[in-house]
Design an enzyme around this catalytic site. Sequence first.
Site, PDB file in Angstrom:
ATOM      1  N   GLN A  76       3.937  -8.166   8.251  1.00 46.13           N
ATOM      2  CA  GLN A  76       3.155  -8.122   7.132  1.00 46.13           C
ATOM      3  C   GLN A  76       1.660  -7.708   7.868  1.00 46.13           C
ATOM      4  OE1 GLN A  76       2.998  -7.967   3.865  1.00 46.13           O
ATOM      5  NE2 GLN A  76       5.230  -8.584   3.867  1.00 46.13           N
ATOM      6  N   SER A  77       1.776  -6.637   8.887  1.00 42.69           N
ATOM      7  CA  SER A  77       0.539  -6.229   9.391  1.00 42.69           C
ATOM      8  C   SER A  77      -0.308  -5.459   8.392  1.00 42.69           C
ATOM      9  CB  SER A  77       1.065  -5.310  10.670  1.00 42.69           C
ATOM     10  OG  SER A  77      -0.086  -4.656  11.020  1.00 42.69           O
ATOM     11  N   ASN A  78      -1.582  -5.810   8.335  1.00 39.42           N
ATOM     12  CA  ASN A  78      -2.492  -5.074   7.534  1.00 39.42           C
ATOM     13  C   ASN A  78      -2.882  -3.765   8.386  1.00 39.42           C
ATOM     14  OD1 ASN A  78      -3.087  -7.079   5.556  1.00 39.42           O
ATOM     15  ND2 ASN A  78      -3.954  -8.222   7.185  1.00 39.42           N
ATOM     16  N   CYS A  80      -0.924  -1.864  10.345  1.00 37.65           N
ATOM     17  CA  CYS A  80       0.223  -0.891  10.253  1.00 37.65           C
ATOM     18  C   CYS A  80       0.024  -0.325   8.860  1.00 37.65           C
ATOM     19  CB  CYS A  80       1.424  -1.453  10.333  1.00 37.65           C
ATOM     20  SG  CYS A  80       1.867  -1.954  12.249  1.00 37.65           S
TER      21      CYS A  80
END
Length: 338
Positions: A76-78, A80
């Site tokens: 859930q990387s913001n 990325c």
Amino acid sequence: MDANIHPGRVTLTQLPTPVEPLDRLSDWLDGPRLLIKRDDLTGLALGGNKTRKLEYLLHDARQQRARALLTTGAVQSNHCRQTAAAAAKTGMECVLVLAGERPTAASGNLLLDHLFGAEIVWCSREARDDTLERTYRAAQAAGRRPYLIPYGGSNPIGAAAYAAALRELMDQGVRPDWIVFASSSGGTQAGLLAGARRHRFPGQILGISVDEPATILKPRIAALATGTLRLLETADDRIEPSFAPEDVRVNDEYVGAGYGRPAEGEREAIQAFSHLEGILLDPVYTGRAAAGLIGLARQGFFGKEDTVLFWHTGGTPALFSESYRAFLLSAGDNEDQD
Ligand SMILES: *Cc1c(COP(=O)(O)O)cnc(C)c1O
């Protein structure tokens, strides 16, 4: 804004982001006076702090005539998601190395990664650095001209964006006694510290650690702030050239069960900001930092007369991740929810 701020940047944001009072939250806590800097509204693809860093990183990528952006993060990387959006907007390819378990259905940030057309490489957390390295070499060999963006966009070029952001805040006429925010890869805090020294900001800068102990985060941020300041230096600067770990304020008392594992504190913070101010926090970063802010205010850590600015760093799409659904549904005080 500041002719001395270099390296250059491409424009992805709509700056300045607003500064707003949080009067109802301040009343609820019985002080201190609270403000919020809305970097959840940086403008690109649901906002967040990484977009500021990407403006500088993409300029560098273009100078190097890169054609693809390569970076890494959690499922859930913001970071990325914002990188994928920046690549789309600037006509570059994007390859994301996502570390963690591949979910059966894409939701939240991961859904958006797909929408922005990013190519995704999955790996375990342990294999992250090796996979990134291998993916970079493969892209290079294939003639894709990849540009490697470090975890969180946190190198001196990315962090320089937050030195400019601190200047932006001062130009808005805001001089809080404290700035409080979520600190993880450290680029945001390093940039704010470099900007504070460069522009003689008189307040305190306090990072609430999202995952790491302060003993790890402080030297990392000090080194990064030093590198950032060096990058920004001009011949006529007469500023102290380096930061020591003691110059970095980090509170690591709110990490709880670790990265991406929110609990009661995050639940209360998300509920308070949404119910009292109509502002969304995320379960991983800003929810944790706000839990720290609330906890410290209750302990009397801040003076009653102090002005405390909560720097919202984004993260909104994680609210729509399946993985936090049960946690968020129990965040309401509605007994009908389970
Ligand atoms: C990445 C991120 C942070 C942490 O910023 P760093 O510069 O990595 O310390 C905080 N909040 C959100 C929402 C983020 O995505």
